[in-house]
Design a protein around this motif. Structure first.
Motif, PDB file in Angstrom:
ATOM      1  N   THR A 178      17.207 -58.802  -7.766  1.00  0.00           N
ATOM      2  CA  THR A 178      17.586 -58.505  -6.385  1.00  0.00           C
ATOM      3  C   THR A 178      16.324 -58.331  -5.544  1.00  0.00           C
ATOM      4  O   THR A 178      15.414 -57.593  -5.928  1.00  0.00           O
ATOM      5  N   GLY A 179      16.278 -59.013  -4.410  1.00  0.00           N
ATOM      6  CA  GLY A 179      15.118 -58.934  -3.525  1.00  0.00           C
ATOM      7  C   GLY A 179      15.159 -57.734  -2.609  1.00  0.00           C
ATOM      8  O   GLY A 179      15.975 -56.822  -2.764  1.00  0.00           O
ATOM      9  N   GLY A 180      14.275 -57.730  -1.621  1.00  0.00           N
ATOM     10  CA  GLY A 180      14.144 -56.588  -0.724  1.00  0.00           C
ATOM     11  C   GLY A 180      14.970 -56.731   0.542  1.00  0.00           C
ATOM     12  O   GLY A 180      15.600 -57.761   0.798  1.00  0.00           O
ATOM     13  N   ILE A 181      14.961 -55.675   1.335  1.00  0.00           N
ATOM     14  CA  ILE A 181      15.647 -55.691   2.628  1.00  0.00           C
ATOM     15  C   ILE A 181      15.081 -56.820   3.495  1.00  0.00           C
ATOM     16  O   ILE A 181      13.862 -57.015   3.560  1.00  0.00           O
ATOM     17  N   ASP A 182      15.965 -57.567   4.138  1.00  0.00           N
ATOM     18  CA  ASP A 182      15.585 -58.656   5.032  1.00  0.00           C
ATOM     19  C   ASP A 182      14.824 -59.774   4.324  1.00  0.00           C
ATOM     20  O   ASP A 182      14.136 -60.563   4.967  1.00  0.00           O
ATOM     21  N   ALA A 183      14.953 -59.844   2.999  1.00  0.00           N
ATOM     22  CA  ALA A 183      14.276 -60.910   2.262  1.00  0.00           C
ATOM     23  C   ALA A 183      15.261 -62.037   1.988  1.00  0.00           C
ATOM     24  O   ALA A 183      16.344 -61.813   1.464  1.00  0.00           O
ATOM     25  N   PHE A 228      20.890 -56.294   3.133  1.00  0.00           N
ATOM     26  CA  PHE A 228      20.465 -54.926   2.819  1.00  0.00           C
ATOM     27  C   PHE A 228      19.866 -54.826   1.418  1.00  0.00           C
ATOM     28  O   PHE A 228      18.827 -54.178   1.216  1.00  0.00           O
ATOM     29  N   ASN A 229      20.498 -55.391   0.440  1.00  0.00           N
ATOM     30  CA  ASN A 229      19.961 -55.502  -0.935  1.00  0.00           C
ATOM     31  C   ASN A 229      19.547 -54.166  -1.562  1.00  0.00           C
ATOM     32  O   ASN A 229      18.656 -54.152  -2.414  1.00  0.00           O
ATOM     33  N   SER A 230      20.186 -53.095  -1.193  1.00  0.00           N
ATOM     34  CA  SER A 230      19.680 -51.775  -1.578  1.00  0.00           C
ATOM     35  C   SER A 230      20.562 -50.997  -2.534  1.00  0.00           C
ATOM     36  O   SER A 230      20.128 -49.960  -3.045  1.00  0.00           O
ATOM     37  N   LEU A 231      21.792 -51.452  -2.779  1.00  0.00           N
ATOM     38  CA  LEU A 231      22.718 -50.660  -3.579  1.00  0.00           C
ATOM     39  C   LEU A 231      23.233 -51.459  -4.771  1.00  0.00           C
ATOM     40  O   LEU A 231      23.135 -52.685  -4.806  1.00  0.00           O
ATOM     41  N   ALA A 232      23.823 -50.756  -5.726  1.00  0.00           N
ATOM     42  CA  ALA A 232      24.155 -51.325  -7.030  1.00  0.00           C
ATOM     43  C   ALA A 232      25.162 -52.466  -6.965  1.00  0.00           C
ATOM     44  O   ALA A 232      25.205 -53.296  -7.886  1.00  0.00           O
ATOM     45  N   ALA A 290      25.396 -56.002  -9.239  1.00  0.00           N
ATOM     46  CA  ALA A 290      26.696 -56.145  -9.910  1.00  0.00           C
ATOM     47  C   ALA A 290      27.294 -57.518  -9.632  1.00  0.00           C
ATOM     48  O   ALA A 290      27.904 -58.141 -10.516  1.00  0.00           O
ATOM     49  N   ALA A 291      27.118 -58.024  -8.405  1.00  0.00           N
ATOM     50  CA  ALA A 291      27.611 -59.357  -8.068  1.00  0.00           C
ATOM     51  C   ALA A 291      26.875 -60.424  -8.865  1.00  0.00           C
ATOM     52  O   ALA A 291      27.474 -61.402  -9.341  1.00  0.00           O
ATOM     53  N   GLY A 292      25.569 -60.253  -9.026  1.00  0.00           N
ATOM     54  CA  GLY A 292      24.793 -61.200  -9.825  1.00  0.00           C
ATOM     55  C   GLY A 292      25.227 -61.212 -11.275  1.00  0.00           C
ATOM     56  O   GLY A 292      25.299 -62.278 -11.915  1.00  0.00           O
ATOM     57  N   GLY A 312      15.533 -53.946  -3.767  1.00  0.00           N
ATOM     58  CA  GLY A 312      16.186 -54.461  -4.963  1.00  0.00           C
ATOM     59  C   GLY A 312      15.717 -53.786  -6.231  1.00  0.00           C
ATOM     60  O   GLY A 312      16.460 -53.725  -7.220  1.00  0.00           O
ATOM     61  N   GLY A 313      14.486 -53.269  -6.242  1.00  0.00           N
ATOM     62  CA  GLY A 313      14.000 -52.517  -7.393  1.00  0.00           C
ATOM     63  C   GLY A 313      14.745 -51.203  -7.547  1.00  0.00           C
ATOM     64  O   GLY A 313      15.000 -50.741  -8.669  1.00  0.00           O
ATOM     65  N   GLY A 314      15.113 -50.596  -6.411  1.00  0.00           N
ATOM     66  CA  GLY A 314      15.956 -49.404  -6.466  1.00  0.00           C
ATOM     67  C   GLY A 314      17.359 -49.742  -6.941  1.00  0.00           C
ATOM     68  O   GLY A 314      17.953 -49.031  -7.754  1.00  0.00           O
ATOM     69  N   ALA A 315      17.910 -50.860  -6.438  1.00  0.00           N
ATOM     70  CA  ALA A 315      19.249 -51.283  -6.838  1.00  0.00           C
ATOM     71  C   ALA A 315      19.305 -51.597  -8.326  1.00  0.00           C
ATOM     72  O   ALA A 315      20.317 -51.330  -8.992  1.00  0.00           O
ATOM     73  N   ALA A 316      18.223 -52.170  -8.872  1.00  0.00           N
ATOM     74  CA  ALA A 316      18.182 -52.472 -10.308  1.00  0.00           C
ATOM     75  C   ALA A 316      18.285 -51.193 -11.129  1.00  0.00           C
ATOM     76  O   ALA A 316      18.969 -51.153 -12.170  1.00  0.00           O
ATOM     77  N   GLN A 317      17.628 -50.130 -10.682  1.00  0.00           N
ATOM     78  CA  GLN A 317      17.722 -48.857 -11.398  1.00  0.00           C
ATOM     79  C   GLN A 317      19.116 -48.244 -11.250  1.00  0.00           C
ATOM     80  O   GLN A 317      19.636 -47.632 -12.190  1.00  0.00           O
ATOM     81  N   GLN A 318      19.707 -48.406 -10.088  1.00  0.00           N
ATOM     82  CA  GLN A 318      21.059 -47.871  -9.884  1.00  0.00           C
ATOM     83  C   GLN A 318      22.069 -48.518 -10.836  1.00  0.00           C
ATOM     84  O   GLN A 318      22.877 -47.829 -11.460  1.00  0.00           O
TER      85      GLN A 318
END
Length: 336
Positions: A118-123, A149-153, A157-159, A191-197
């Motif tokens: 998962t990438g970053g915000i606005d990426a 947004f790319n910020s939440l789990a 999960a979609a990937g 996306g690094g935060g989302a990966a941990q979530q």
């Protein structure tokens, strides 16, 4: 004769000295230790597998939004021009979706581990095309879920859902080719935060989704703050950048992510010359690209050469001058 003999004697002595000096020099050079191989020198290039994907990219500066993004990353030191897909606002395609990449020779591999990135915000997802292709060339299937947004789990999960669907679809080239027991969640910035979530939320329900599904690891590249390391138990590598002012190494990535990863082996490496936007530069310019591949290969394949950068008392990563600081927690320190 009396004149030539001393000259010949001198010439003979000089020739012998020259041969000795050359011989000694060659021996000394042979005795000198070769420069230590780094993760970047061993794993920083492309792997051996050709890459298959339906993803199409174009220069980001082809759109107005992409032009501003292009200028911004170059102001912060990027060298290569980024690529983008037509996902809105860089184009007129859907702003949310999942891109899939896989080894073109996957039929010969039996199965391949999965990376959900998962990438970053606005990426735009196309900005990571080069990094993702590098991972696929090393034998991974990679899905890239995205929305602005790319910020939440729910994004990774979609990937994961798309990968599981492809693995179950008899009409897919990935049918029964994805090894879900070797699933790694990765992400950059938000996306690094989302990966941990997702690594926190998934394990209790993984077997209900698929009996083989297991979180093998997390790769958090300059991750966002919405994650807590104490809440998950997957081996994790945190990659930070010395020139990153968006996610500085001394902020949350260290204090409530790496420092409190008590339930799993964890590593953190702060690379000199790396900014927040280096992961969307060319892989030869992102100085932690090889370290990321080495860790992925160690976690997914048990690659012994890659393992040496992270495991054993003489682990190699701390000797790499690319890094301002390198640490591992007690659980990583106990690995053999």
């Amino acid at each position: 004769m009396r004149v030539l003999a001393p000259r010949r004697a001198v010439a003979t002595v000089l020739a012998a000295a020259t041969v000795f000096a050359c011989s000694w020099g060659a021996t000394a050079a042979a005795d000198e230790p070769a420069p230590a191989a780094t993760a970047q020198s061993l794993y920083g290039g492309m792997g051996t597998h050709p890459v298959a994907t339906a993803v199409r990219t174009n220069p980001c500066q082809d759109s107005v939004v992409g032009m501003f993004q292009h200028i911004a990353v170059h102001l912060f030191g990027n060298t290569d021009d980024m690529t983008c897909t037509q996902a809105f606002p860089n184009g007129l395609e859907s702003p949310a979706g999942v891109n899939t990449y896989y080894p073109a020779d996957i039929a010969d591999l039996g199965s391949a581990p999965l990376i959900v990135f998962t990438g970053g915000i606005d990426a735009n997802p196309g900005m990571y095309d080069r990094l993702v292709r590098q991972w696929v060339s090393n034998g991974f299937v990679v899905t890239v879920p995205y929305e602005w947004f790319n910020s939440l789990a729910y994004v990774p999960a979609a990937g994961l859902a798309v990968a599981i669907g492809a693995d179950r679809d008899p009409n897919s080239p990935l049918f029964q080719r994805i090894d879900l027991s070797r699933t790694i969640f990765a992400g950059h910035s938000a996306g690094g935060g989302a990966a941990q979530q997702i690594a926190t939320l998934l394990p209790p329900v993984a077997s209900a989704i698929d009996p083989a599904l297991r979180v093998a690891g997390v790769l958090a590249i300059e991750p966002g703050p919405v994650a807590v390391g104490a809440l998950f138990d997957a081996p994790t590598l945190y990659l930070t950048g010395y020139n990153d002012f968006v996610v500085p190494d001394f902020a949350w990535v260290r204090w409530w992510q790496y420092n409190v990863t008590f339930n799993a082996p964890a590593w953190i490496a702060d690379a000199r010359g790396v900014s927040h936007f280096s992961p969307v530069d060319g892989i030869e310019n992102y100085r932690s690209a090889g370290t990321a591949v080495a860790w992925l290969r160690y976690i997914a394949f048990g690659d012994e050469t890659a393992k040496h950068f992270f495991v054993r008392p003489d682990w190699a990563l701390p000797s790499d001058t690319t890094y301002f600081s390198v640490e591992r927690n007690a659980l990583a320190n106990a690995l053999h």
